[in-house]
Design an enzyme around this catalytic site. Structure first.
Site, PDB file in Angstrom:
ATOM      1  N   PHE A  70       0.827  -1.215   0.000  1.00  0.00           N
ATOM      2  CA  PHE A  70       0.000   0.000   0.000  1.00  0.00           C
ATOM      3  C   PHE A  70       0.862   1.266   0.000  1.00  0.00           C
ATOM      4  O   PHE A  70       0.336   2.366   0.038  1.00  0.00           O
ATOM      5  CB  PHE A  70      -0.967  -0.005   1.199  1.00  0.00           C
ATOM      6  CG  PHE A  70      -2.026  -1.080   1.111  1.00  0.00           C
ATOM      7  CD1 PHE A  70      -2.280  -1.725  -0.096  1.00  0.00           C
ATOM      8  CD2 PHE A  70      -2.775  -1.448   2.211  1.00  0.00           C
ATOM      9  CE1 PHE A  70      -3.249  -2.720  -0.197  1.00  0.00           C
ATOM     10  CE2 PHE A  70      -3.755  -2.434   2.127  1.00  0.00           C
ATOM     11  CZ  PHE A  70      -3.993  -3.075   0.921  1.00  0.00           C
ATOM     12  N   LYS A  71       2.174   1.074   0.013  1.00  0.00           N
ATOM     13  CA  LYS A  71       3.104   2.232   0.006  1.00  0.00           C
ATOM     14  C   LYS A  71       2.508   3.393   0.796  1.00  0.00           C
ATOM     15  O   LYS A  71       2.316   4.509   0.294  1.00  0.00           O
ATOM     16  CB  LYS A  71       3.455   2.647  -1.417  1.00  0.00           C
ATOM     17  CG  LYS A  71       4.252   1.579  -2.156  1.00  0.00           C
ATOM     18  CD  LYS A  71       4.926   2.083  -3.394  1.00  0.00           C
ATOM     19  CE  LYS A  71       5.750   1.000  -4.065  1.00  0.00           C
ATOM     20  NZ  LYS A  71       4.936  -0.077  -4.668  1.00  0.00           N
ATOM     21  N   VAL A  72       2.249   3.115   2.043  1.00  0.00           N
ATOM     22  CA  VAL A  72       1.555   4.057   2.922  1.00  0.00           C
ATOM     23  C   VAL A  72       2.403   5.328   3.067  1.00  0.00           C
ATOM     24  O   VAL A  72       3.604   5.256   3.347  1.00  0.00           O
ATOM     25  CB  VAL A  72       1.300   3.412   4.309  1.00  0.00           C
ATOM     26  CG1 VAL A  72       0.517   4.361   5.198  1.00  0.00           C
ATOM     27  CG2 VAL A  72       0.566   2.080   4.149  1.00  0.00           C
ATOM     28  N   ALA A  73       1.760   6.493   2.871  1.00  0.00           N
ATOM     29  CA  ALA A  73       2.508   7.763   2.896  1.00  0.00           C
ATOM     30  C   ALA A  73       1.605   8.898   3.367  1.00  0.00           C
ATOM     31  O   ALA A  73       1.570   9.975   2.769  1.00  0.00           O
ATOM     32  CB  ALA A  73       3.081   8.068   1.517  1.00  0.00           C
ATOM     33  N   PRO A  76       0.968  10.379  10.356  1.00  0.00           N
ATOM     34  CA  PRO A  76       1.116   9.194  11.213  1.00  0.00           C
ATOM     35  C   PRO A  76      -0.203   8.556  11.649  1.00  0.00           C
ATOM     36  O   PRO A  76      -0.352   7.326  11.575  1.00  0.00           O
ATOM     37  CB  PRO A  76       1.889   9.721  12.422  1.00  0.00           C
ATOM     38  CG  PRO A  76       2.597  10.927  11.931  1.00  0.00           C
ATOM     39  CD  PRO A  76       1.774  11.526  10.840  1.00  0.00           C
ATOM     40  N   PRO A 172      12.393  -5.354  -5.946  1.00  0.00           N
ATOM     41  CA  PRO A 172      11.680  -5.470  -7.224  1.00  0.00           C
ATOM     42  C   PRO A 172      12.550  -4.953  -8.375  1.00  0.00           C
ATOM     43  O   PRO A 172      13.595  -4.353  -8.142  1.00  0.00           O
ATOM     44  CB  PRO A 172      10.479  -4.537  -7.012  1.00  0.00           C
ATOM     45  CG  PRO A 172      11.003  -3.474  -6.097  1.00  0.00           C
ATOM     46  CD  PRO A 172      12.125  -4.077  -5.273  1.00  0.00           C
ATOM     47  N   LYS A 180      18.632  -8.612 -13.701  1.00  0.00           N
ATOM     48  CA  LYS A 180      18.797 -10.048 -13.936  1.00  0.00           C
ATOM     49  C   LYS A 180      18.369 -10.831 -12.693  1.00  0.00           C
ATOM     50  O   LYS A 180      18.749 -10.445 -11.578  1.00  0.00           O
ATOM     51  CB  LYS A 180      20.291 -10.317 -14.129  1.00  0.00           C
ATOM     52  CG  LYS A 180      20.667 -10.949 -15.443  1.00  0.00           C
ATOM     53  CD  LYS A 180      22.159 -10.967 -15.540  1.00  0.00           C
ATOM     54  CE  LYS A 180      22.613 -12.363 -15.848  1.00  0.00           C
ATOM     55  NZ  LYS A 180      24.061 -12.495 -15.861  1.00  0.00           N
ATOM     56  N   ARG A 196       5.274  -9.263 -13.545  1.00  0.00           N
ATOM     57  CA  ARG A 196       4.903  -9.505 -14.944  1.00  0.00           C
ATOM     58  C   ARG A 196       5.595 -10.692 -15.582  1.00  0.00           C
ATOM     59  O   ARG A 196       4.978 -11.405 -16.381  1.00  0.00           O
ATOM     60  CB  ARG A 196       5.161  -8.221 -15.766  1.00  0.00           C
ATOM     61  CG  ARG A 196       4.126  -7.156 -15.507  1.00  0.00           C
ATOM     62  CD  ARG A 196       4.566  -5.824 -16.048  1.00  0.00           C
ATOM     63  NE  ARG A 196       5.629  -5.224 -15.247  1.00  0.00           N
ATOM     64  CZ  ARG A 196       6.240  -4.073 -15.531  1.00  0.00           C
ATOM     65  NH1 ARG A 196       5.889  -3.395 -16.615  1.00  0.00           N
ATOM     66  NH2 ARG A 196       7.185  -3.599 -14.744  1.00  0.00           N
TER      67      ARG A 196
HETATM   68  P1  BMP Z   1       7.190  -6.324 -12.142  1.00  0.00           P
HETATM   69  O1  BMP Z   1       8.054  -7.537 -11.830  1.00  0.00           O
HETATM   70  O2  BMP Z   1       5.985  -6.649 -12.907  1.00  0.00           O
HETATM   71  O3  BMP Z   1       7.993  -5.178 -12.689  1.00  0.00           O
HETATM   72  O4  BMP Z   1       6.596  -5.823 -10.730  1.00  0.00           O
HETATM   73  C1  BMP Z   1       7.354  -5.157  -9.774  1.00  0.00           C
HETATM   74  C2  BMP Z   1       6.512  -4.899  -8.551  1.00  0.00           C
HETATM   75  O5  BMP Z   1       7.285  -4.210  -7.585  1.00  0.00           O
HETATM   76  C3  BMP Z   1       5.269  -4.052  -8.798  1.00  0.00           C
HETATM   77  O6  BMP Z   1       4.269  -4.535  -7.932  1.00  0.00           O
HETATM   78  C4  BMP Z   1       5.692  -2.650  -8.369  1.00  0.00           C
HETATM   79  O7  BMP Z   1       4.611  -1.922  -7.819  1.00  0.00           O
HETATM   80  C5  BMP Z   1       6.706  -2.949  -7.271  1.00  0.00           C
HETATM   81  N1  BMP Z   1       7.767  -1.945  -7.114  1.00  0.00           N
HETATM   82  C6  BMP Z   1       8.628  -1.623  -8.154  1.00  0.00           C
HETATM   83  O8  BMP Z   1       8.517  -2.149  -9.254  1.00  0.00           O
HETATM   84  N2  BMP Z   1       9.608  -0.694  -7.923  1.00  0.00           N
HETATM   85  C7  BMP Z   1       9.793  -0.070  -6.739  1.00  0.00           C
HETATM   86  O9  BMP Z   1      10.687   0.729  -6.600  1.00  0.00           O
HETATM   87  C8  BMP Z   1       8.916  -0.404  -5.678  1.00  0.00           C
HETATM   88  C9  BMP Z   1       7.921  -1.352  -5.885  1.00  0.00           C
HETATM   89  O10 BMP Z   1       7.114  -1.682  -4.895  1.00  0.00           O
END
Ligand code: BMP
Length: 221
Positions: A70-73, A76, A172, A180, A196
């Site tokens: 939810f990337k809460v922002a 508080p 991610p 890679k 994906r």
């Molecule tokens: P994908 O493998 O399809 O690129 O997905 C990456 C996932 O990680 C997505 O859910 C995206 O919201 C998340 N994400 C990202 O890609 N980069 C960030 O810096 C932070 C993330 O949460």
């Protein structure tokens, strides 16, 4: 539910179609260590749909920890409520932004196990968040279960590992965004978040197994 290192893959579920999403989780659940559920799924299907994923996996004896992305922002007080609701909706962990400051991260950590976003994968992240990555990590070190760090920036992962010690790093940016498989783990991450490259594959099990092999090869280098 505890996050255990096996395949070291966290499945990023950003599918909107509920049936397809739940089916994808069940299909790949033997090969992943957790499921990160994002806004596309939750906004389309409601937050209670997280329980449906959990129930389906429990039924099949394949339960996995759920990370609510939810990337809460918010301020508080409101961030704390968002995290509470995420936990009430079945999330084992919640992702929170660190750039909003320590009071937000601290409030969230009182009600949930949190991962703090320290930097992001997209190139435009240099405009703001990347400039403060190490300061954000210092805050995460005090309050969080772990951090989110970009697989597209291996040097940053190495530096973050030095700051946060034993805490968990989830990364991610693999395949679809150019990193890679295995490279983030080699740089110090604990898990790689992959969406994906798995859910868009016609044969998802084949795709995830191939990624597991790629990770193994990269780690053996
Ligand atoms: P994908 O493998 O399809 O690129 O997905 C990456 C996932 O990680 C997505 O859910 C995206 O919201 C998340 N994400 C990202 O890609 N980069 C960030 O810096 C932070 C993330 O949460």
């Amino acid at each position: 539910m505890r996050l255990e290192k096996k395949s070291r893959i966290i499945f990023a579920l950003d599918l909107k179609d509920k049936e397809k999403a739940i089916k994808a989780c069940a299909e790949v659940s033997d090969y992943i260590d957790a499921i990160k559920v994002g806004y596309p799924f939750v906004l389309k299907n409601g937050v209670n749909a997280i329980w449906e994923i959990k129930e389906k996996l429990e039924e099949e004896n394949k339960s996995k920890p759920i990370i609510a992305d939810f990337k809460v922002a918010d301020i508080p007080e409101i961030s704390r409520v968002i995290c509470e609701e995420a936990v009430n909706s079945g999330a084992d962990y919640v992702i929170v932004h660190g750039f909003v400051g320590e009071s937000v991260v601290a409030a969230c950590s009182e009600v949930a196990k949190i991962f703090v976003v320290c930097d992001m994968t997209h190139s435009n992240s240099e405009q703001f968040i990347s400039r403060h990555v190490l300061e954000i990590a210092e805050i995460a070190k005090k309050h969080a279960f772990g951090i989110v760090a970009p697989a597209t920036k291996e040097k940053i992962i190495k530096n973050l590992r030095k700051i946060i010690g034993e805490k968990t790093i989830i990364s991610p940016g693999i395949k679809a965004q150019g990193a890679k498989p295995g490279a983030a783990i080699n740089a110090g991450a604990d898990f790689e978040i992959i969406g994906r490259a798995i859910y868009n594959a016609r044969d998802k099990v084949k795709a995830v197994k191939e990624i597991m092999e790629e990770i193994k090869k990269e780690l053996a280098r």
